[in-house]
Scaffold this motif. Structure first.
Motif, PDB file in Angstrom:
ATOM      1  N   VAL A 141       0.858  -1.181   0.000  1.00 63.63           N
ATOM      2  CA  VAL A 141       0.000   0.000   0.000  1.00 63.63           C
ATOM      3  C   VAL A 141       0.893   1.229   0.000  1.00 63.63           C
ATOM      4  O   VAL A 141       1.874   1.290   0.740  1.00 63.63           O
ATOM      5  N   ILE A 142       0.563   2.205  -0.834  1.00 65.17           N
ATOM      6  CA  ILE A 142       1.308   3.458  -0.882  1.00 65.17           C
ATOM      7  C   ILE A 142       0.354   4.586  -0.517  1.00 65.17           C
ATOM      8  O   ILE A 142      -0.737   4.693  -1.090  1.00 65.17           O
ATOM      9  N   ILE A 143       0.768   5.377   0.470  1.00 68.23           N
ATOM     10  CA  ILE A 143      -0.019   6.549   0.858  1.00 68.23           C
ATOM     11  C   ILE A 143       0.894   7.771   0.806  1.00 68.23           C
ATOM     12  O   ILE A 143       2.115   7.635   0.734  1.00 68.23           O
ATOM     13  N   TYR A 144       0.306   8.940   0.859  1.00 74.61           N
ATOM     14  CA  TYR A 144       1.066  10.182   0.781  1.00 74.61           C
ATOM     15  C   TYR A 144       0.878  10.982   2.056  1.00 74.61           C
ATOM     16  O   TYR A 144      -0.210  11.019   2.620  1.00 74.61           O
ATOM     17  N   GLY A 145       1.952  11.619   2.530  1.00 72.47           N
ATOM     18  CA  GLY A 145       1.867  12.469   3.703  1.00 72.47           C
ATOM     19  C   GLY A 145       3.060  12.287   4.609  1.00 72.47           C
ATOM     20  O   GLY A 145       4.096  11.760   4.225  1.00 72.47           O
ATOM     21  N   SER A 146       2.890  12.705   5.837  1.00 71.25           N
ATOM     22  CA  SER A 146       3.923  12.566   6.856  1.00 71.25           C
ATOM     23  C   SER A 146       4.101  11.094   7.192  1.00 71.25           C
ATOM     24  O   SER A 146       3.114  10.387   7.442  1.00 71.25           O
TER      25      SER A 146
END
Length: 142
Positions: free
Chosen positions: A86-91
């Motif tokens: 899973v790839i997420i964006y953010g801190s």
């Protein structure tokens, strides 16, 4: 404690590679689901900079970056065919904790240090943040 779901935050660092290896071995021995989480925090920094790109160019850039990350992860986990990426964006720190709250893993296994040591020095350790805030037990691998 029965473990059926292991979450591994991965950033490509040596410590996260070791954590992934440990998690893969544990998941295999316990027949548990292995989920690898990549948090693209560089994207957040890039967005803060002035960009001269059309929306489609920016979207293509992110798609290419995501494809590259997925390909690198795929190569690393060829011996773990059932692992999910899973790839997420953010801190990184906040992203891991928030994702873990939704995914509800039985165990989080992560490296003690990541790729961005300067950011860690300035803002604090991602592994420490996750350990203090995650609802699941956290194993730190050096």
């Amino acid at each position: 404690m029965a473990i059926s779901h292991v979450l591994v935050p991965y950033d490509g660092s040596l410590h996260s590679q070791r954590a992934l290896e440990r998690a893969a071995a544990l998941a295999e021995s316990m027949q548990a689901e292995l989920e690898i989480l990549y948090v693209d925090s560089a994207t957040v920094e890039e967005i803060r900079q002035p960009l001269i790109m059309t929306s489609s160019e920016l979207e293509a850039y992110f798609d290419h970056k995501e494809d590259t990350v997925r390909q690198n992860l795929r190569e690393m986990i060829t011996r773990i065919p059932d692992a999910r990426t899973v790839i997420i964006y953010g801190s990184a720190a906040k992203g891991i904790v928030e994702y873990a709250m939704q995914a509800k893993p039985d165990l989080i296994i992560m490296g003690s240090r990541g790729l961005n040591t300067m950011n860690e020095f300035m803002k604090g350790s991602v592994s420490r943040y996750v350990t203090q805030r995650a609802q699941a037990p956290v194993m730190i691998v050096k």
